[in-house]
Design a protein around this motif. Sequence first.
Motif, PDB file in Angstrom:
ATOM      1  N   ARG A 140      20.406 -38.573  -1.964  1.00  0.00           N
ATOM      2  CA  ARG A 140      20.935 -38.841  -0.628  1.00  0.00           C
ATOM      3  C   ARG A 140      19.776 -38.825   0.366  1.00  0.00           C
ATOM      4  NH1 ARG A 140      24.290 -34.828  -2.836  1.00  0.00           N
ATOM      5  NH2 ARG A 140      26.465 -35.451  -3.203  1.00  0.00           N
ATOM      6  N   THR A 141      19.966 -39.505   1.484  1.00  0.00           N
ATOM      7  CA  THR A 141      19.026 -39.424   2.600  1.00  0.00           C
ATOM      8  C   THR A 141      19.828 -39.253   3.880  1.00  0.00           C
ATOM      9  OG1 THR A 141      18.982 -41.819   2.991  1.00  0.00           O
ATOM     10  CG2 THR A 141      17.362 -40.918   1.434  1.00  0.00           C
ATOM     11  N   ALA A 142      19.163 -38.697   4.883  1.00  0.00           N
ATOM     12  CA  ALA A 142      19.819 -38.514   6.174  1.00  0.00           C
ATOM     13  C   ALA A 142      18.766 -38.490   7.270  1.00  0.00           C
ATOM     14  CB  ALA A 142      20.632 -37.220   6.184  1.00  0.00           C
ATOM     15  N   ALA A 143      19.170 -38.855   8.455  1.00  0.00           N
ATOM     16  CA  ALA A 143      18.306 -38.748   9.622  1.00  0.00           C
ATOM     17  C   ALA A 143      18.559 -37.402  10.280  1.00  0.00           C
ATOM     18  CB  ALA A 143      18.598 -39.878  10.600  1.00  0.00           C
TER      19      ALA A 143
ATOM     20  N   ARG B  20      26.010 -35.776  -9.454  1.00  0.00           N
ATOM     21  CA  ARG B  20      25.892 -36.680  -8.298  1.00  0.00           C
ATOM     22  C   ARG B  20      26.893 -36.309  -7.207  1.00  0.00           C
ATOM     23  NH1 ARG B  20      24.865 -40.568 -12.356  1.00  0.00           N
ATOM     24  NH2 ARG B  20      27.043 -41.187 -12.411  1.00  0.00           N
ATOM     25  N   ARG B  21      28.011 -35.727  -7.594  1.00  0.00           N
ATOM     26  CA  ARG B  21      29.033 -35.329  -6.619  1.00  0.00           C
ATOM     27  C   ARG B  21      28.670 -34.012  -5.930  1.00  0.00           C
ATOM     28  NH1 ARG B  21      33.731 -35.617  -9.830  1.00  0.00           N
ATOM     29  NH2 ARG B  21      33.787 -33.382 -10.212  1.00  0.00           N
TER      30      ARG B  21
ATOM     31  N   ARG C 295      29.949 -36.812  -0.047  1.00  0.00           N
ATOM     32  CA  ARG C 295      29.785 -38.172  -0.545  1.00  0.00           C
ATOM     33  C   ARG C 295      28.896 -38.133  -1.779  1.00  0.00           C
ATOM     34  NH1 ARG C 295      27.221 -43.442   2.598  1.00  0.00           N
ATOM     35  NH2 ARG C 295      27.767 -44.966   0.971  1.00  0.00           N
ATOM     36  N   ALA C 296      29.343 -38.767  -2.843  1.00  0.00           N
ATOM     37  CA  ALA C 296      28.586 -38.742  -4.093  1.00  0.00           C
ATOM     38  C   ALA C 296      27.206 -39.332  -3.891  1.00  0.00           C
ATOM     39  CB  ALA C 296      29.330 -39.509  -5.180  1.00  0.00           C
ATOM     40  N   GLY C 297      26.223 -38.715  -4.545  1.00  0.00           N
ATOM     41  CA  GLY C 297      24.863 -39.197  -4.454  1.00  0.00           C
ATOM     42  C   GLY C 297      24.665 -40.510  -5.180  1.00  0.00           C
ATOM     43  N   GLY C 298      23.592 -41.190  -4.828  1.00  0.00           N
ATOM     44  CA  GLY C 298      23.302 -42.482  -5.437  1.00  0.00           C
ATOM     45  C   GLY C 298      22.503 -42.351  -6.716  1.00  0.00           C
TER      46      GLY C 298
ATOM     47  N   VAL D  88      22.195 -42.628  -1.281  1.00  0.00           N
ATOM     48  CA  VAL D  88      23.177 -42.981  -0.253  1.00  0.00           C
ATOM     49  C   VAL D  88      22.814 -42.304   1.062  1.00  0.00           C
ATOM     50  CG1 VAL D  88      24.992 -43.278  -1.974  1.00  0.00           C
ATOM     51  CG2 VAL D  88      24.730 -41.083  -0.827  1.00  0.00           C
ATOM     52  N   GLU D  89      23.137 -42.967   2.137  1.00  0.00           N
ATOM     53  CA  GLU D  89      22.902 -42.416   3.469  1.00  0.00           C
ATOM     54  C   GLU D  89      24.082 -41.514   3.840  1.00  0.00           C
ATOM     55  OE1 GLU D  89      20.738 -42.086   7.144  1.00  0.00           O
ATOM     56  OE2 GLU D  89      20.201 -43.095   5.270  1.00  0.00           O
ATOM     57  N   VAL D  90      23.794 -40.298   4.293  1.00  0.00           N
ATOM     58  CA  VAL D  90      24.842 -39.365   4.675  1.00  0.00           C
ATOM     59  C   VAL D  90      24.565 -38.818   6.062  1.00  0.00           C
ATOM     60  CG1 VAL D  90      25.350 -38.700   2.289  1.00  0.00           C
ATOM     61  CG2 VAL D  90      23.666 -37.390   3.603  1.00  0.00           C
ATOM     62  N   ARG D  91      25.607 -38.261   6.643  1.00  0.00           N
ATOM     63  CA  ARG D  91      25.465 -37.573   7.931  1.00  0.00           C
ATOM     64  C   ARG D  91      25.663 -36.085   7.679  1.00  0.00           C
ATOM     65  NH1 ARG D  91      29.524 -39.255  12.563  1.00  0.00           N
ATOM     66  NH2 ARG D  91      30.957 -38.189  11.143  1.00  0.00           N
ATOM     67  N   PRO D  92      24.624 -35.267   7.873  1.00  0.00           N
ATOM     68  CA  PRO D  92      24.742 -33.824   7.576  1.00  0.00           C
ATOM     69  C   PRO D  92      25.860 -33.165   8.363  1.00  0.00           C
ATOM     70  CG  PRO D  92      22.445 -34.439   7.908  1.00  0.00           C
ATOM     71  CD  PRO D  92      23.269 -35.616   8.332  1.00  0.00           C
TER      72      PRO D  92
END
Length: 479
Positions: A101-104, A299-300, A458-461, A467-471
């Motif tokens: 996962r990645t997030a800003a 991944r989950r 959200r399951a990881g890619g 996948v892009e997530v919002r913390p």
Amino acid sequence: MDLDSGAGLLHRLTSYTPDREWDTPADDPRVRRDLVPNDPATLPPPVKGYPGGLPVLALPRDLPDPGTPATAVLAGVPAPARPLDAAQLGRVLFLGAGVVRTAARAGRRVLFRASGSAGARFPLEVYASTRGVAGVPDGVHWYDAVEHALVQVAPAAAGAATTLVVTGVPWRTGWRYAERGWRHLYWDAGTLLSQLSAATAGAGLAPRLRSLFPDATVRELVGADGVHEYPLALLSLGDGEPAITPTGAATPGELPPVELPLCTGAQRAGERDDLGAPWPEGAALSDVPPSDPLDEVVRRRGSQRRMDRSRTLPRALLEWPMAAALRGVDVPHWVAVHGVDGVPPGLYRWPELSRPLRAGDLRDELLRVCLDQALAADAAYVVVAATPRAPLDDRAYRDAQLAAGLVEGRLHLAAYALGAGASGMTFLDSEVPGLLGEPDDTVGLLFTCVGVPEYASRAGGRPGAPVEVRPVTPRLGRS
């Protein structure tokens, strides 16, 4: 364990107490006071850097999922052996250390790995010392989690069994937690190893975990300097002699030259020259509830930030995860029960659940001990790892922290496999003996909150496609 030197000194000077904020350093000249926690100007990079020109092997991004249920792996049920090739090695590495996962966050990009890390600091590196892996040259390789690739940093080591080396970068976690981050290295390493071991076992590749090894030899193997990076644990694939004896110099790579001398001293005090036996596997569990395959559960998996305190968990979701998590581990654990069907609220010493050590609602006390972090009160139960200080030496202290992280990682996997959520938790060290009713020299190791998720992660890619997530922001104080 001597509280005036080595790991004991670090433990004493990094212990949280109610009279000092967690981010205020102890008033001692051995603790660095010139480093500002969370300073964007000194933020370390999330991965090591290596010069160009080293051999790079892109690993297959189509991972060969064995389909083994997560609960079967955690229960110790043997799985059919799969061929160890580049794809399978890549699968193991990805399910432990891959970027999913990645997030800003605050204007920067955070790379979330498959296994959890306190404060999303991810202070670990993984190397593969390969022998006989189809499609991978024998050699010592750094795992590039961003590119899902192997960078060869040294020639093949002597030894028979392909061995993964987990190292820690103290400044990467110290940037947020100062010298206490040294403990986090071992907690995070245990969590990472729980997933590396599970991925290996799920493919029938017989993981063998070692925490006693010749430190200087392994440092030389991977090019770690013992100050800015040092080896924490080994995981061999199979029963052969681990491939850890270097046959040539390793390219060291690049890390910020920030030293935490208290951490360096604690690490050096525990160094040894011999190779120990693998950790015991523990007897397989006869009860294996159904679950999704391990790869899907990994991944989950996330670090649950909010739990629903109004909902309870079935007793089986306490008993089975605890039995699976503690297989082969002898570090004492307690359970503070808040909301588990058929188990009255109170404090229990595992595995005795028939009579509490302390009866009644402990939510407010756990909230206070866990620095007002709401998960400690909102969880259905909180698992506490702690151990007497007297038997520990500098190396055994490392092992205890690593074991606590391993249990925490297994609890994570078991919880997500069975529909619950989990998150690790820090604590006021000074309050742990009173909470547990144990002597004052009891060393608190790690807390794990398990409960009903308030939201679904959200399951990881997959490799190369995080996948892009919002913390989610955790709550503080009572819900």
